[in-house]
Design a protein around this motif. Structure first.
Motif, PDB file in Angstrom:
ATOM      1  N   MET A   1       0.889  -1.265   0.043  1.00  0.00           N
ATOM      2  CA  MET A   1       0.077   0.016   0.078  1.00  0.00           C
ATOM      3  C   MET A   1       0.961   1.097   0.070  1.00  0.00           C
ATOM      4  O   MET A   1       1.776   1.413   0.753  1.00  0.00           O
ATOM      5  N   ALA A   2       0.307   2.327  -0.782  1.00  0.00           N
ATOM      6  CA  ALA A   2       0.994   3.398  -1.060  1.00  0.00           C
ATOM      7  C   ALA A   2       1.458   4.263   0.398  1.00  0.00           C
ATOM      8  O   ALA A   2       0.355   4.494   0.918  1.00  0.00           O
TER       9      ALA A   2
ATOM     10  N   ARG B   1      -4.828   7.273   2.127  1.00  0.00           N
ATOM     11  CA  ARG B   1      -6.027   6.923   2.404  1.00  0.00           C
ATOM     12  C   ARG B   1      -7.088   6.817   1.508  1.00  0.00           C
ATOM     13  O   ARG B   1      -8.006   7.431   1.244  1.00  0.00           O
ATOM     14  N   GLY B   2      -6.961   5.656   0.608  1.00  0.00           N
ATOM     15  CA  GLY B   2      -7.609   5.666  -0.710  1.00  0.00           C
ATOM     16  C   GLY B   2      -8.763   4.457  -0.123  1.00  0.00           C
ATOM     17  O   GLY B   2      -8.905   4.025   0.901  1.00  0.00           O
TER      18      GLY B   2
ATOM     19  N   CYS C   1      -2.639   3.732  -5.322  1.00  0.00           N
ATOM     20  CA  CYS C   1      -1.919   4.613  -6.258  1.00  0.00           C
ATOM     21  C   CYS C   1      -0.501   4.792  -5.709  1.00  0.00           C
ATOM     22  O   CYS C   1      -0.085   5.831  -5.051  1.00  0.00           O
ATOM     23  N   LEU C   2       0.450   3.637  -6.033  1.00  0.00           N
ATOM     24  CA  LEU C   2       1.743   3.821  -5.082  1.00  0.00           C
ATOM     25  C   LEU C   2       2.870   4.068  -5.975  1.00  0.00           C
ATOM     26  O   LEU C   2       4.073   4.053  -5.747  1.00  0.00           O
ATOM     27  N   ILE C   3       2.824   4.406  -7.435  1.00  0.00           N
ATOM     28  CA  ILE C   3       3.871   4.583  -8.287  1.00  0.00           C
ATOM     29  C   ILE C   3       4.475   6.043  -8.505  1.00  0.00           C
ATOM     30  O   ILE C   3       5.763   5.986  -8.247  1.00  0.00           O
ATOM     31  N   ASN C   4       3.759   6.928  -8.651  1.00  0.00           N
ATOM     32  CA  ASN C   4       4.231   8.367  -8.690  1.00  0.00           C
ATOM     33  C   ASN C   4       3.350   9.486  -8.384  1.00  0.00           C
ATOM     34  O   ASN C   4       2.269   9.383  -7.735  1.00  0.00           O
TER      35      ASN C   4
ATOM     36  N   LEU D   1       0.341  15.929   2.796  1.00  0.00           N
ATOM     37  CA  LEU D   1       0.208  14.631   2.394  1.00  0.00           C
ATOM     38  C   LEU D   1      -1.158  14.046   2.481  1.00  0.00           C
ATOM     39  O   LEU D   1      -1.164  12.911   2.592  1.00  0.00           O
ATOM     40  N   GLU D   2      -2.069  14.744   2.889  1.00  0.00           N
ATOM     41  CA  GLU D   2      -3.579  14.323   3.224  1.00  0.00           C
ATOM     42  C   GLU D   2      -4.091  13.871   1.714  1.00  0.00           C
ATOM     43  O   GLU D   2      -3.788  14.528   0.752  1.00  0.00           O
ATOM     44  N   THR D   3      -4.930  12.795   1.951  1.00  0.00           N
ATOM     45  CA  THR D   3      -5.910  12.311   0.688  1.00  0.00           C
ATOM     46  C   THR D   3      -6.996  13.122   0.731  1.00  0.00           C
ATOM     47  O   THR D   3      -7.505  13.226   1.688  1.00  0.00           O
TER      48      THR D   3
END
Length: 535
Positions: A54-55, A75-76, A124-127, A152-154
């Motif tokens: 997880m991201a 927090r997805g 969404c962990l890539i970029n 960095l809040e979702t």
């Protein structure tokens, strides 16, 4: 000593001050956002693959000679569902999640039905990517998340399908001088008619607060897949001022296998297959006409994750990529492999194909009247060729820059232009790097940085204000150590000499990550994001 790949990392939600050794350039003001996997088990369940974790977002803020660090999990819906169930309930590419055995038969039946046409993860962990004035975390599915780059809040989950019919999309867009964003995705909605779609998201309008820029999304070009039920997997693409380069490689996703994977008890990654006997089709799309050029370009079978850069020169399109002879890289990152002893891992899991930095050249002049067997490349500065065959297509063979490079970055002010320097991680037969390299693509000379027990992240170039030369700036790379007594740190190198300028040691459990984006302090010229843009 080994890195604990499967260890769940702790968040650092509030900023902590790093211990800076050396002297940071006074002009280095801004925030480097990074993204990558940080949580690999929930309750008694664990992910199978490192790319499934997880991201965990983290940031390094450079302010008045100091560095501040913080991190926070995305927090997805995937994170929330897994945490609520205290088990992995959302499938990832390498890990198929199944219903809780305690669930009733109706709940199980619904779960199976929902996997017939997969609703992919929003992990969404890539970029980190930018659309308009907003920043988003991204993966390769149709979902991405708007985030607050400071805290960095979702903030918001977004679905590409609301704006364009794609099920998959790259995490590595390109940005032009006007602030427009170009990206591409694959539509598998119509069975038997998959297509690749290149799209443009205009820069933010004055009323962007009321109207998200994604609502102004424009389709540039759609390309039918050459295999009706097996679209090519791709991780990035290339772009020049007037052209887009898309490599349709023989590393393909079988749609029928994808639709039945859940029932067959296999993960979605097993639906990807590399065909070494097939060739690779190179699409060259003219941004002005919004159509592919008439000439067909081919090369040998390969797998490419990252484009480096591309540019136009004297009637040719030149592009550089990191290429492999097969798809063995993905398998190396299964956690069962990564947790082996270094000796056993090296004996059993070495890459059968090392990454190679290659240059291809596509002639723009017509080959219609040229004789069969003629090399159509007229540039004297390269050994790359494009030879006309009897079908009238051009068979392309590359110039080799070097072996053992991955996660390439450039001075993005030179994206789409003739350039000289590539900054990348140095890797050979193992999945993780121990060096950072600077390659001069003109002379083939390489400068390197390395330190015992240190693993560097993707090196990010930040240009100096009023830079005169291409390599006037610094390189930023977060460093983790396999030595438990050595703290992680942010490394700052002089991009020209590749000598250390400073390091900022951080009292936190920093994780290995994938890609990121540097946001300069307001008022400074942005360096934009990566060109590549494995995972």
């Amino acid at each position: 000593m080994q890195y604990a790949y499967n260890k769940n990392r702790e968040e650092v939600p509030e900023p902590i001050k790093a211990d800076v050794q050396g002297s940071l350039p006074a002009w280095l003001q801004g925030t480097l956002l990074r993204n990558g996997p940080g949580l690999f088990s929930v309750g008694e369940t664990s992910y199978n693959h490192w790319f499934d974790g997880m991201a965990l977002l983290h940031s390094f803020t450079f302010k008045e000679g100091e560095v501040y660090y913080r991190s926070k999990y995305l927090r997805g819906d995937t994170y929330k569902c897994n945490m609520e169930a205290n088990r992995i309930v959302v499938s990832e590419m390498g890990t198929m999640a199944y219903p809780d055995p305690c669930k009733n038969i109706f709940s199980k039946a619904f779960t199976y039905l929902s996997h017939t046409i997969p609703d992919f993860t929003d992990n969404c962990l890539i970029n980190i990517i930018k659309y308009g004035k907003d920043y988003y975390t991204s993966t390769e599915t149709n979902y991405f998340h708007k985030i607050d780059p400071n805290t960095l809040e979702t903030l918001q989950k977004v679905d590409y399908r609301k704006y364009i019919a794609v099920n998959l999309a790259t995490s590595h867009p390109h940005y032009d001088q006007e602030g427009n964003t170009y990206n591409m995705g694959t539509s598998i909605i119509e069975m038997g008619k998959p297509k690749y779609t290149i799209f443009k998201v205009p820069s933010a309008a004055e009323d962007s607060a009321k109207k998200p820029c994604l609502k102004n999304l424009e389709v540039v070009c759609s390309i039918p897949c050459r295999s009706r039920l097996a679209p090519s997997y791709y991780h990035s693409f290339g772009m020049t001022e007037n052209y887009i380069i898309f490599i349709e490689q023989p590393f393909k996703l079988d749609i029928l296998k994808l639709a039945t994977a859940y029932y067959r008890g296999v993960n979605w990654a097993s639906c990807l297959k590399f065909d070494a006997d097939d060739n690779t089709l190179i699409h060259l799309i003219d941004k002005r006409t919004q159509r592919p050029v008439a000439t067909k370009f081919y090369t040998d079978a390969l797998v490419v994750y990252h484009h480096v850069n591309a540019y136009e020169e004297d009637g040719h399109v030149v592009f550089d990529i990191i290429a492999y002879k097969d798809s063995s890289l993905y398998d190396m990152f299964y956690l069962a492999n990564l947790q082996q002893s270094p000796e056993r891992f090296e004996a059993e899991n070495c890459l059968s194909s090392a990454p190679v930095c290659k240059r291809y050249v596509l002639p723009l002049h017509s080959a219609k009247d040229a004789e069969i067997g003629k090399n159509m490349v007229k540039l004297e500065s390269t050994t790359a060729t494009a030879v006309k065959n009897k079908e009238g297509s051009l068979c392309c063979q590359p110039e080799i820059h070097c072996e053992g490079m991955e996660l390439p970055r450039i001075n993005y002010n030179y994206n789409g232009k003739k350039y000289r320097y590539v900054y990348a991680c140095r890797v050979e037969w193992r999945p993780f790097p121990t060096k950072i390299g600077k390659l001069d693509v003109t002379t083939k000379q390489m400068l390197e940085w390395q330190e015992d027990d240190c693993w560097p992240a993707e090196p990010v170039f930040v240009p100096a204000p009023n830079a005169v030369e291409e390599d006037d700036g610094v390189i930023l790379s977060s460093i983790v150590s396999t030595n438990p007594n050595k703290s992680p740190f942010m490394l700052i190198l002089d991009a020209k000499t590749f000598k250390e300028v400073a390091r900022a040691t951080i009292d936190a459990d920093i994780h290995l990550d994938l890609h990121g984006y540097f946001i300069p302090q307001q008022g400074q010229h942005p360096p934009q994001e990566d060109t590549s843009v494995a995972r």
